[in-house]
Design an enzyme around this catalytic site. Sequence first.
Site, PDB file in Angstrom:
ATOM      1  N   ASP A 103      58.268  40.455   7.429  1.00  0.00           N
ATOM      2  CA  ASP A 103      58.179  39.062   6.473  1.00  0.00           C
ATOM      3  C   ASP A 103      59.416  38.177   7.420  1.00  0.00           C
ATOM      4  O   ASP A 103      60.688  38.681   7.165  1.00  0.00           O
ATOM      5  CB  ASP A 103      58.378  39.646   5.943  1.00  0.00           C
TER       6      ASP A 103
ATOM      7  N   HIS B  13      55.293  32.635  13.598  1.00  0.00           N
ATOM      8  CA  HIS B  13      55.569  34.033  13.812  1.00  0.00           C
ATOM      9  C   HIS B  13      55.200  33.533  15.622  1.00  0.00           C
ATOM     10  O   HIS B  13      55.383  35.207  15.917  1.00  0.00           O
ATOM     11  CB  HIS B  13      53.692  33.366  13.943  1.00  0.00           C
TER      12      HIS B  13
ATOM     13  N   THR C 167      45.564  41.513   3.161  1.00  0.00           N
ATOM     14  CA  THR C 167      44.486  41.424   2.318  1.00  0.00           C
ATOM     15  C   THR C 167      44.317  39.902   1.381  1.00  0.00           C
ATOM     16  O   THR C 167      43.232  39.439   1.387  1.00  0.00           O
ATOM     17  CB  THR C 167      43.558  42.388   1.966  1.00  0.00           C
TER      18      THR C 167
ATOM     19  N   LEU D 186      54.664  58.122  19.946  1.00  0.00           N
ATOM     20  CA  LEU D 186      55.245  57.670  19.027  1.00  0.00           C
ATOM     21  C   LEU D 186      53.183  56.942  18.315  1.00  0.00           C
ATOM     22  O   LEU D 186      53.100  56.363  18.785  1.00  0.00           O
ATOM     23  CB  LEU D 186      55.998  56.123  18.649  1.00  0.00           C
TER      24      LEU D 186
ATOM     25  N   GLU E  32      62.065  56.108   0.553  1.00  0.00           N
ATOM     26  CA  GLU E  32      63.169  54.991   0.752  1.00  0.00           C
ATOM     27  C   GLU E  32      63.564  53.424   0.888  1.00  0.00           C
ATOM     28  O   GLU E  32      62.634  53.344   1.842  1.00  0.00           O
ATOM     29  CB  GLU E  32      64.066  55.898   1.075  1.00  0.00           C
TER      30      GLU E  32
HETATM   31  C1  IPE Z   1      53.126  40.924   3.240  1.00  0.00           C
HETATM   32  O1  IPE Z   1      54.475  39.292   3.319  1.00  0.00           O
HETATM   33  C2  IPE Z   1      52.495  40.880   4.426  1.00  0.00           C
HETATM   34  C3  IPE Z   1      53.029  41.034   5.649  1.00  0.00           C
HETATM   35  C4  IPE Z   1      54.223  40.848   6.109  1.00  0.00           C
HETATM   36  C5  IPE Z   1      51.665  41.170   6.846  1.00  0.00           C
HETATM   37  P1  IPE Z   1      53.695  37.716   2.321  1.00  0.00           P
HETATM   38  O2  IPE Z   1      54.998  36.931   3.033  1.00  0.00           O
HETATM   39  O3  IPE Z   1      52.427  38.391   3.070  1.00  0.00           O
HETATM   40  O4  IPE Z   1      54.028  38.901   1.264  1.00  0.00           O
HETATM   41  P2  IPE Z   1      54.719  37.639  -0.666  1.00  0.00           P
HETATM   42  O5  IPE Z   1      53.454  37.161  -0.172  1.00  0.00           O
HETATM   43  O6  IPE Z   1      55.661  36.841   0.232  1.00  0.00           O
HETATM   44  O7  IPE Z   1      54.322  39.048  -1.603  1.00  0.00           O
HETATM   45  C1  IPE Z   2      55.269  37.206   7.738  1.00  0.00           C
HETATM   46  O1  IPE Z   2      56.557  36.161   7.531  1.00  0.00           O
HETATM   47  C2  IPE Z   2      53.930  36.980   8.758  1.00  0.00           C
HETATM   48  C3  IPE Z   2      52.598  37.286   7.903  1.00  0.00           C
HETATM   49  C4  IPE Z   2      53.150  37.248   6.532  1.00  0.00           C
HETATM   50  C5  IPE Z   2      51.723  37.188   8.646  1.00  0.00           C
HETATM   51  P1  IPE Z   2      55.587  34.424   6.656  1.00  0.00           P
HETATM   52  O2  IPE Z   2      54.617  34.340   7.361  1.00  0.00           O
HETATM   53  O3  IPE Z   2      55.370  35.826   5.100  1.00  0.00           O
HETATM   54  O4  IPE Z   2      57.353  34.239   6.684  1.00  0.00           O
HETATM   55  P2  IPE Z   2      57.642  33.931   5.713  1.00  0.00           P
HETATM   56  O5  IPE Z   2      57.666  34.908   3.842  1.00  0.00           O
HETATM   57  O6  IPE Z   2      57.079  32.516   4.443  1.00  0.00           O
HETATM   58  O7  IPE Z   2      59.438  33.175   5.326  1.00  0.00           O
HETATM   59 MG    MG Z   3      56.259  36.296   4.001  1.00  0.00          MG
END
Ligand code: IPE
Ligand code: IPE
Ligand code: MG
Length: 257
Positions: free
Chosen positions: A37, A54, A83, A148, A224
């Site tokens: 994230d 990304h 999802t 792995l 954890e």
């Molecule tokens: C969780 O992250 C999904 C992925 C990393 C693929 P999100 O960025 O979508 O989660 P929320 O919306 O902040 O909870």
């Molecule tokens: C995680 O980064 C990637 C996916 C969820 C696909 P985000 O796109 O959620 O990045 P933030 O949370 O908006 O910074």
């Molecule tokens: Mg995110």
Amino acid sequence: MKTNRKQIKKPPAHPSGAKPPKLSPSQIPKHVAIVMDGNGRWAKKRGLPRTAGHTAGEAALLDVVYGAIEIGVKEISAFAFSTENWRRSPEEVRFLMGFNRVEIRKQRDEMNSLGVKIKWIGRPQKLWQSVIAELKEAERLTKNNKVLTLNMCVNYGGQAEIVDAVNSISQDVKRNKLKAGAITEKSLKKYFYSPKMLDVDLFLRSSGEQRISNFLLWQSAYAEMVFMDVLWPDVDRRTLWQAIEIYAERNRRFGKA
Ligand code: IPE
Ligand code: IPE
Ligand code: MG
């Protein structure tokens, strides 16, 4: 001597020369779940479009896999698309689909030479056929690998996985393949996307956000939780090792006194 056993490549050292911390095998998690994230925030800080975040996160997972092999982790589950991520703008969804397709293809040979077994974990509905095709090809190519297991969680949701399992179970009950009222924790697991998946030992999330976001709900019952204050494009194997050092200090009790 002639042998048809495949040569397994060792992970290249980290450019900084960093080495994994010295821990005993019992202090190393077997299965690490990773919520990758913070890409959007990484881009925003630089005045770039979210998609640039990304792209910037592209190399992080491979480096984490290198570090996982070096320290002795056996399974990694990487959350690539949830999802719920269909709720993003059509442009970002389209970008992420194409991005996943390209990345899986780009990285599968390197993963294969390291002895990584790639598995796709997720729901087929809505997911682009071309993404499924790349995931299946990566699975086919790497199916005999043992160093792995890398679960690529694409169009994955923990609640969706449980619902899909319950629907399959009800079908099997209807067809008299299963007795109603006889489901156990163990038999339910057989209906999950990857019945062989180990329970999660370490649940790691980057970006500082402290939530599960529907990732591996069942499998993380006794995981954890470690939340790292680093955005995904800035993550590398040292982030994983730091999280494992935190994990090693924890006292896991599983309900016992
Ligand atoms: C969780 O992250 C999904 C992925 C990393 C693929 P999100 O960025 O979508 O989660 P929320 O919306 O902040 O909870
Ligand atoms: C995680 O980064 C990637 C996916 C969820 C696909 P985000 O796109 O959620 O990045 P933030 O949370 O908006 O910074
Ligand atoms: Mg995110």
